[in-house]
Design a protein around this motif. Structure first.
Motif, PDB file in Angstrom:
ATOM      1  N   VAL A 196       9.438 -22.085 -15.500  1.00 24.26           N
ATOM      2  CA  VAL A 196       8.483 -23.193 -15.390  1.00 24.26           C
ATOM      3  C   VAL A 196       7.196 -22.607 -14.799  1.00 24.26           C
ATOM      4  O   VAL A 196       7.247 -21.767 -13.891  1.00 24.26           O
ATOM      5  CB  VAL A 196       9.049 -24.301 -14.459  1.00 24.26           C
ATOM      6  CG1 VAL A 196       8.011 -25.390 -14.238  1.00 24.26           C
ATOM      7  CG2 VAL A 196      10.336 -24.867 -15.041  1.00 24.26           C
TER       8      VAL A 196
ATOM      9  N   CYS B  42      13.100 -18.746 -10.839  1.00 30.23           N
ATOM     10  CA  CYS B  42      13.276 -20.036 -11.518  1.00 30.23           C
ATOM     11  C   CYS B  42      14.467 -19.935 -12.477  1.00 30.23           C
ATOM     12  O   CYS B  42      14.599 -18.952 -13.208  1.00 30.23           O
ATOM     13  CB  CYS B  42      11.999 -20.387 -12.289  1.00 30.23           C
ATOM     14  SG  CYS B  42      12.193 -21.825 -13.363  1.00 30.23           S
TER      15      CYS B  42
ATOM     16  N   CYS C 123      11.183 -28.675 -15.930  1.00 31.94           N
ATOM     17  CA  CYS C 123      11.855 -28.389 -14.658  1.00 31.94           C
ATOM     18  C   CYS C 123      13.197 -29.125 -14.595  1.00 31.94           C
ATOM     19  O   CYS C 123      13.295 -30.282 -15.006  1.00 31.94           O
ATOM     20  CB  CYS C 123      10.954 -28.825 -13.499  1.00 31.94           C
ATOM     21  SG  CYS C 123      11.673 -28.545 -11.875  1.00 31.94           S
TER      22      CYS C 123
END
Ligand code: SF4
Length: 444
Positions: free
Chosen positions: A112, A102, A41
């Protein structure tokens, strides 16, 4: 069309196959995998994943907490926004919500794994036991919640946090709503739905009365009289009609009812399924009933959808999942007539569909498909058990942004309200929003 006697039975598979077929579809991440995944992330400022989440969970924050070795704290971050964070981690279509936007999906096509990380954190917290919230001092106010599904229990939990006493009235024997009765068995294994209900109720201040359906033993007028506020999370009870000839014939099943039966079955081998199964519809219910029919041992399962793949409500991911399990999907096909023999459905006459000048219509060509079982998965409808007491919009209860209905003192949320998205996470958001609004009302 060659007409054979319908072949519907249980025990199509070796007894050991059922447990394997209905095991967890997405096995949880182990500790090491969770650390590796959380490390992917970027902890984005203005994180798009958080904006896409209907309950606005602070996703970068909880992933950071996992990465630094604090999964239970991460779970608290999730539960702050969504007390059903455990179930949503299992059933949310993340591929069309947080994971779709994302930045790692956008840049590399590999998001992620937010859903699995959310599950890792919430599982850790539930394994540890206890409850992450404490109740405010008793307010002396009483609230009635009708429906113990995601909207009703999310509302009840937040009201209990604010110190109110909540009584939940539920028509069925068990709490949980569609989490208990409506989700594919392989998405919620080992009685998770009931464990989550127990976890939510462990905050205290919530009492549930089962066997109480609104409009029958329970009257809205009495609830208004006996409680300081009322929240309705009563879902949808009606089944949409196909509009095809002979649709009431034996052998035509309501997909939602069948999934409910499957979820409650003690022995899946006893659940009858056809050898040739047709499913009409294009949403998650169509996918769930088709895949589960296959897992129960049906040989030939086909979903029929009247438009193209991109118009299906089921995501591309869900469509792929069905196809990798051997389910066929026929697009641009609509049922025209149920073929019946001796009062029982033996197949469908289908029409090829097309769009002409923006209108969906038949091409004039038809074909027949044989079937032993035919599932209707074309959506549910709101049944007005309140006899017009509340204003409706588009056939469902009209509610504003705070989920207030047209009658003061009554709130509503989840699938029964206009604009309901038929998503667990959206129902949870409705319940929490309504609870905050009710709390302001009771404090005024
Ligand atoms: Fe992390 Fe992806 Fe969300 Fe960015 S968008 S915070 S990378 S999960």
């Amino acid at each position: 069309m060659a007409e054979k006697k319908p072949d519907v039975s249980g025990k199509r598979l070796p007894s050991t196959a059922y447990a394997a077929n209905f095991s967890d579809i997405h096995p949880p991440l182990d500790h090491h995998e969770a650390l590796v995944e959380s490390d992917r992330c970027y902890f984005c400022h203005d994180a798009p994943c958080m904006v896409a989440c209907p309950t606005s969970i602070d996703i970068p924050m909880f992933i950071r907490q996992i990465q630094t070795g604090h999964p239970v704290t991460a779970a608290k971050t999730i539960f702050d926004q969504n007390i059903f964070g455990g179930m949503c981690a299992r059933v949310c279509p993340t591929e069309t919500l947080c994971e779709e936007v994302c930045v790692r999906e956008v840049a590399e096509g590999k998001p992620v794994k937010i859903g699995l990380l959310q599950r890792y954190a919430t599982d850790a917290a539930m394994a540890e036991g206890g409850h992450p919230f404490t109740r405010a001092a008793p307010s002396g106010k009483k609230v009635a919640v009708v429906g113990a599904g995601p909207a009703g229990l999310a509302c009840a939990h937040r009201l209990a946090m604010h110190g109110h006493e909540v009584t939940v009235f539920e028509a069925r024997k068990k709490s949980g709503g569609l989490n208990e009765y409506g989700i594919a068995a392989y998405k919620s294994v080992d009685g998770f739905a009931q464990r989550e209900v127990d976890f939510i109720l462990s905050i205290g201040g919530i009492r549930i009365e089962h066997g109480k359906a609104l409009g029958k033993k329970l009257k809205l007028k009495d609830l208004q009289k006996d409680f300081d506020a009322v929240f309705l999370g009563i879902g949808l009870q009606g089944v949409n009609a196909l509009g095809a000839k002979h649709e009431d014939a034996d052998g035509i099943e309501d997909a939602v009812g069948y999934i409910s039966e499957l979820r409650q079955a003690k022995d899946l081998a006893k659940l009858p399924v056809g050898r040739r199964v047709l499913v009409i519809g294009g949403g998650m219910t169509a996918i769930d009933v088709a895949v589960q029919s296959k897992l129960l041992g049906a040989e030939d399962v086909t979903i029929l959808y009247r438009r193209g793949a991109s118009q299906m409500k089921a995501s591309a991911y869900e469509q792929d999942l069905a196809q990798t399990r051997g389910v066929k999907i026929k697009h641009w096909v609509a049922p025209k007539k149920v073929l019946v023999k001796d009062g029982r459905a033996v197949g469908l006459r289908c029409a090829y569909m097309t769009v002409t000048k923006g209108r969906l219509e038949g091409t004039g060509e038809t074909f027949d498909l044989p079937a032993d079982m035919i599932f209707k998965a074309i959506g549910q409808s709101y049944v007005d058990v309140l006899g017009g007491a509340l204003e409706l919009e588009g056939g469902r209860i009209k509610a504003d942004a705070e989920r207030r209905t047209s009658v003061a003192g009554i709130w509503a949320g989840g699938d029964c309200v206009a604009g309901g998205k038929d998503l667990t996470v959206a129902s949870v958001d409705d319940g929490r929003r309504a609870a905050e609004s009710i709390n302001q009302f009771l404090k005024a």
